[in-house]
Write a protein that holds these residues in place. Structure first.
Motif, PDB file in Angstrom:
ATOM      1  N   LYS A   1     -24.549  10.998 124.836  1.00 18.21           N
ATOM      2  CA  LYS A   1     -25.737  10.127 125.277  1.00 18.21           C
ATOM      3  C   LYS A   1     -25.602   9.697 126.499  1.00 18.21           C
ATOM      4  N   CYS A   2     -26.674   9.626 127.577  1.00 19.07           N
ATOM      5  CA  CYS A   2     -26.568   9.075 128.706  1.00 19.07           C
ATOM      6  C   CYS A   2     -27.338   8.249 129.183  1.00 19.07           C
ATOM      7  N   LEU A   3     -27.346   6.991 129.538  1.00 25.10           N
ATOM      8  CA  LEU A   3     -28.293   6.029 129.836  1.00 25.10           C
ATOM      9  C   LEU A   3     -28.281   6.114 131.475  1.00 25.10           C
ATOM     10  N   VAL A   4     -29.694   6.067 132.119  1.00 26.08           N
ATOM     11  CA  VAL A   4     -29.575   6.300 133.441  1.00 26.08           C
ATOM     12  C   VAL A   4     -31.006   5.285 133.781  1.00 26.08           C
ATOM     13  N   PHE A   5     -30.625   4.509 134.624  1.00 21.34           N
ATOM     14  CA  PHE A   5     -31.711   3.675 135.145  1.00 21.34           C
ATOM     15  C   PHE A   5     -32.347   4.341 136.382  1.00 21.34           C
ATOM     16  N   TYR A   6     -33.586   4.787 136.296  1.00 23.47           N
ATOM     17  CA  TYR A   6     -34.055   5.999 136.971  1.00 23.47           C
ATOM     18  C   TYR A   6     -35.615   5.895 137.343  1.00 23.47           C
ATOM     19  N   HIS A   7     -36.081   5.655 138.295  1.00 22.85           N
ATOM     20  CA  HIS A   7     -37.389   5.743 138.896  1.00 22.85           C
ATOM     21  C   HIS A   7     -37.894   6.615 139.804  1.00 22.85           C
ATOM     22  N   PRO A   8     -38.807   7.301 139.466  1.00 22.86           N
ATOM     23  CA  PRO A   8     -39.310   8.510 140.357  1.00 22.86           C
ATOM     24  C   PRO A   8     -39.659   7.841 141.897  1.00 22.86           C
ATOM     25  N   ASP A   9     -39.613   6.699 142.187  1.00 21.16           N
ATOM     26  CA  ASP A   9     -40.000   6.151 143.511  1.00 21.16           C
ATOM     27  C   ASP A   9     -38.807   5.344 143.981  1.00 21.16           C
ATOM     28  N   ASP A  10     -37.642   5.836 143.462  1.00 14.77           N
ATOM     29  CA  ASP A  10     -36.461   5.215 143.949  1.00 14.77           C
ATOM     30  C   ASP A  10     -36.116   5.904 145.263  1.00 14.77           C
ATOM     31  N   PRO A  11     -35.298   5.001 146.217  1.00 13.13           N
ATOM     32  CA  PRO A  11     -34.942   5.427 147.555  1.00 13.13           C
ATOM     33  C   PRO A  11     -34.378   6.970 147.514  1.00 13.13           C
ATOM     34  N   ALA A  12     -34.786   7.691 148.468  1.00 13.17           N
ATOM     35  CA  ALA A  12     -34.208   9.284 148.311  1.00 13.17           C
ATOM     36  C   ALA A  12     -32.627   9.281 148.057  1.00 13.17           C
ATOM     37  N   ASP A  13     -31.707   8.383 148.811  1.00 15.15           N
ATOM     38  CA  ASP A  13     -30.229   8.632 148.633  1.00 15.15           C
ATOM     39  C   ASP A  13     -29.784   8.082 147.377  1.00 15.15           C
ATOM     40  N   LEU A  14     -30.212   7.265 146.678  1.00 15.34           N
ATOM     41  CA  LEU A  14     -30.081   6.690 145.421  1.00 15.34           C
ATOM     42  C   LEU A  14     -30.599   7.681 144.529  1.00 15.34           C
ATOM     43  N   LYS A  15     -31.912   8.226 144.668  1.00 10.56           N
ATOM     44  CA  LYS A  15     -32.147   9.501 143.588  1.00 10.56           C
ATOM     45  C   LYS A  15     -31.129  10.510 143.728  1.00 10.56           C
ATOM     46  N   ARG A  16     -31.014  11.203 145.011  1.00 12.52           N
ATOM     47  CA  ARG A  16     -30.067  12.316 145.141  1.00 12.52           C
ATOM     48  C   ARG A  16     -28.723  12.069 144.210  1.00 12.52           C
ATOM     49  N   ARG A  17     -28.168  10.799 144.528  1.00 14.23           N
ATOM     50  CA  ARG A  17     -26.781  10.748 143.844  1.00 14.23           C
ATOM     51  C   ARG A  17     -26.869  10.888 142.174  1.00 14.23           C
ATOM     52  N   GLN A  18     -28.001  10.174 142.014  1.00 15.83           N
ATOM     53  CA  GLN A  18     -28.159  10.132 140.348  1.00 15.83           C
ATOM     54  C   GLN A  18     -28.472  11.572 139.787  1.00 15.83           C
ATOM     55  N   GLN A  19     -29.450  12.191 140.529  1.00 23.75           N
ATOM     56  CA  GLN A  19     -29.560  13.624 140.270  1.00 23.75           C
ATOM     57  C   GLN A  19     -28.463  14.276 140.228  1.00 23.75           C
ATOM     58  N   GLU A  20     -27.308  14.423 141.258  1.00 26.17           N
ATOM     59  CA  GLU A  20     -26.555  14.968 140.969  1.00 26.17           C
ATOM     60  C   GLU A  20     -25.448  14.995 139.998  1.00 26.17           C
ATOM     61  N   ARG A  21     -25.198  13.534 139.557  1.00 21.99           N
ATOM     62  CA  ARG A  21     -24.641  13.308 138.237  1.00 21.99           C
ATOM     63  C   ARG A  21     -25.153  13.666 137.023  1.00 21.99           C
ATOM     64  N   LEU A  22     -26.602  13.575 137.052  1.00 24.93           N
ATOM     65  CA  LEU A  22     -27.050  14.374 135.980  1.00 24.93           C
ATOM     66  C   LEU A  22     -27.064  15.823 135.750  1.00 24.93           C
ATOM     67  N   LYS A  23     -27.131  16.324 136.684  1.00 20.39           N
ATOM     68  CA  LYS A  23     -26.821  17.868 136.679  1.00 20.39           C
ATOM     69  C   LYS A  23     -25.506  18.401 136.497  1.00 20.39           C
ATOM     70  N   ASN A  24     -24.770  17.483 136.884  1.00 19.34           N
ATOM     71  CA  ASN A  24     -23.282  17.918 136.526  1.00 19.34           C
ATOM     72  C   ASN A  24     -23.016  17.661 135.000  1.00 19.34           C
ATOM     73  N   LEU A  25     -23.619  16.558 134.370  1.00 22.85           N
ATOM     74  CA  LEU A  25     -23.692  16.134 133.240  1.00 22.85           C
ATOM     75  C   LEU A  25     -24.327  17.371 132.349  1.00 22.85           C
ATOM     76  N   PHE A  26     -25.317  17.634 132.765  1.00 21.43           N
ATOM     77  CA  PHE A  26     -26.121  18.724 131.774  1.00 21.43           C
ATOM     78  C   PHE A  26     -25.235  20.062 132.028  1.00 21.43           C
ATOM     79  N   ASP A  27     -24.751  20.391 132.914  1.00 24.78           N
ATOM     80  CA  ASP A  27     -23.923  21.587 133.161  1.00 24.78           C
ATOM     81  C   ASP A  27     -22.747  21.582 132.272  1.00 24.78           C
TER      82      ASP A  27
END
Length: 644
Positions: free
Chosen positions: A467-493
């Motif tokens: 289980k992973c909780l992420v506070f995420y909004h599609p309109d987040d600033p680009a750098d914040l979104k990129r960092r969160q997406q990288e973590r989520l992709k690593n987790l899924f892999d």
């Protein structure tokens, strides 16, 4: 088409495979193993079931942990296990194997007096054999007098009942005693005795399948055409010759002058990782077509494609494709030159191979960490009391499971930091268990036990959902979104690598309200990144948000396990309103709610105002009430097994 209870009964070997996880080394140098269902007959049973056939297994396993594993894995794959008998005296067969290179697969069979080698005529009757349209047996089980007698009895019953008989020659020289223990990977050692034995049984079968080496031993010649002709002299069966990368050929009548002059389907070429299990996968696909009366060319195509997909993966049974996956590949094969590198096939395999069914999930969530720390501080209590508090909440949960008969639908969310003993106590009890991996309140997302999530998941039981909780909004600033997406992709892999299911809890940050499509857009961004959560955990969406959420799941992953609704410590009245908006929503499976049900009682307990039993009763009462609310709302809108 004649209707019987089963399409196929698979009779023979059922084992546990321990596959070395280090590629390119000797078996002596491999240091970790992956545990899979194994044994050629068990592999075929699971594979045929994945291809949509109704399959039963006839074998024996030991009265121990590995035997239970084999039975549970077969059942998980949809195989009937009513005739998987427990042998009180013998151990389940074990196989240890590895991948040295494309041509070298060191393999050791541990089958000394094993359970499946003791199959007896008392293990089945004529009625059971007659309940299937076909009986599939592997040649290995004719290598011992006792199992050979049992197989012959099963064949007699089959022939009396109009049940078709199928032989996979499955020649393993070591199992016939013509090769040493260290020669498990050997595929051919000539033996007049083995040839004579196989030739004595060939007339008993309607379909005979084998590689060139296997027909060499059955025909008594290393000239493939001559071997096939010798087999034909003894059998009128349909003969299927497996030729590896050259595909397969079927001969219904006289053997032609050229091997290619038979019915065949196109060969499927892939980068080979592991040829072990390819034959079992081929049988799974071929039998799908043969049992449906399809053209032999189609049968070969199904078998070739199943085998090709398996040789590009690790393991035998776990690598066999589902029907959905195979059909997708066959529909696109012209544009998929390397199925082993196709992301869609990889995800379809993960999403559509059989898993434990959860038609509904009623989960009590007490995986909170920072909230429990804050609670103890507010009550002037020590953090050392949190583990005991979580054990009491777990006790209350278990009371409700028994009282409300929630078996197969009950779940928990529990953390390791304060709930390690709870996790241990709930393991192996047929519960849906999710365990958090995120650092509480982190934004951007961080993981509680460091960035090497793969190493973390190696310690987790396979039954636990990440289980992973992420506070995420599609309109987040680009750098914040990129960092969160990288973590989520690593987790899924990491989850794909470990085999764990992923529950992604997506909450809009800072108390943001969904404006109608924010949650759906956030989910879409995850999918477009190649992140496919098995489960979503969402705040109860507003009525107008549901169509967008369902449309995204339908577009990207219609085999998603589903959505569970969270509580966020909201009043029960609000939760029930959220339940009502989820009525009739195809992907909503239930809820995972916590603080709304236990926070007041927990605070009183920490403050010394409530004793242990009163806490348990209060939490149990609240959990029972919320289960009742869900059932009352959804009884008319979910399958019966999800609400009863």
């Amino acid at each position: 088409m004649e209707q019987r209870r089963f399409d196929v009964i698979c009779m023979g070997r059922a084992a546990v495979d321990f596959y070395g996880q280090q590629f390119g080394s000797r078996l002596e140098d491999m240091r970790s193993m992956a545990k899979y269902l194994g044994g050629s007959s068990a592999n075929m049973a699971a594979g045929m079931s994945r291809q949509g056939l109704r399959v039963a297994m006839l074998t024996r396993v030991g009265d121990e942990h590995m035997g239970r594993f084999v039975r549970e894995e077969l059942a998980r794959n949809g195989v009937d296990v009513s005739h998987v008998h427990t042998d009180p005296e013998r151990l389940t067969s074990i196989v240890v194997l590895g991948i040295k290179d494309r041509d070298t697969f060191p393999l050791i069979f541990y089958r000394e007096n094993c359970a499946d080698a003791a199959i007896d005529t008392a293990d089945f009757d004529r009625e059971f054999i007659a309940s299937a349209r076909a009986l599939a047996i592997t040649g290995t089980h004719f290598s011992m007098a006792g199992t050979a007698a049992a197989c012959r009895q099963a064949i007699d019953y089959a022939r009396q009942s109009g049940t078709r008989t199928v032989l996979d020659i499955d020649y393993r020289p070591v199992l016939w005693g013509v090769a040493g223990h260290g020669q498990g990977e050997s595929r051919f050692v000539g033996s007049i005795a083995v040839t004579g034995h196989l030739q004595s049984i060939l007339p008993l079968f309607d379909l005979v399948v084998g590689t060139e080496e296997e027909f060499h031993i059955a025909g008594g010649s290393t000239d493939t055409l001559e071997a096939l002709r010798e087999v034909r002299r003894r059998s009128d069966a349909v003969l299927v010759l497996k030729r590896g990368p050259l595909g397969s050929v079927v001969y219904e009548g006289a053997i032609p002058a050229d091997l290619d002059h038979g019915a065949s389907g196109p060969a499927v070429s892939v980068e080979v990782l592991n040829v072990l299990g390819a034959g079992d996968a081929f049988m799974s696909g071929f039998m799908r077509g043969w049992m449906s009366g399809e053209a032999l060319e189609n049968c070969c195509l199904y078998g070739n494609a199943c085998g090709a997909l398996v040789v590009s993966r690790h393991g035998c049974t776990p690598a066999i494709p589902s029907r959905v996956e195979l059909d997708d590949y066959l529909a696109r094969r012209a544009e998929v030159p390397r199925p082993d590198q196709d992301a869609r096939l990889t995800q379809l395999h993960r999403s559509t191979v059989p898993r434990k069914s959860w038609p509904a999930v009623f989960a009590l969530a007490f995986d909170h960490r920072s909230q429990f720390v804050d609670m103890t501080a507010a009550c002037g209590a020590s953090e050392s009391r949190i583990p005991q508090l979580k054990r009491l909440i777990a006790d209350a949960f278990l009371q409700v499971v028994e009282r409300e008969d929630l078996h197969g639908r009950a779940g928990v969310l529990v953390d390791e930091r304060f709930g390690e003993q709870v996790l241990e106590s709930l393991s192996g009890r047929d519960l849906w268990i999710a365990r958090p991996v995120e650092l509480p309140q982190s934004r951007p997302l961080e993981f509680e036990y460091g960035d090497n999530v793969s190493a973390t998941l190696q310690r987790w039981p396979s039954e636990q959902v990440v289980k992973c909780l992420v506070f995420y909004h599609p309109d987040d600033p680009a750098d914040l979104k990129r960092r969160q997406q990288e973590r989520l992709k690593n987790l899924f892999d990491a989850c794909c690598q470990s085999g764990h299911e992923l529950l992604l809890e997506l909450i809009l940050p800072d108390g943001s309200e969904d404006r109608g499509d924010d949650t759906a857009r956030a989910m879409r961004e995850c999918y477009e990144l190649g992140i496919f959560p098995d489960w979503w955990k969402l705040p109860p969406p507003q009525e107008e948000a549901w169509p967008g959420i369902e449309a995204v799941i339908d577009e990207f992953d219609p085999w998603c396990r589903g959505i569970v609704l969270l509580g966020l410590n909201r009043p029960v009245e609000e939760l029930v309103a959220g339940f009502a908006s989820a009525v009739g929503r195809r992907h909503c499976r239930g809820f995972a709610i916590g603080r709304s049900l236990f926070v007041d009682a927990a605070s009183a307990w920490l403050a010394g105002e409530l004793d242990d039993e009163s806490l348990r009763q209060t939490v149990a009462r609240n959990f029972s009430a919320i289960v009742g609310e869900w059932r009352a709302l959804h009884r008319e809108n979910l399958p019966e097994e999800a609400v009863t």
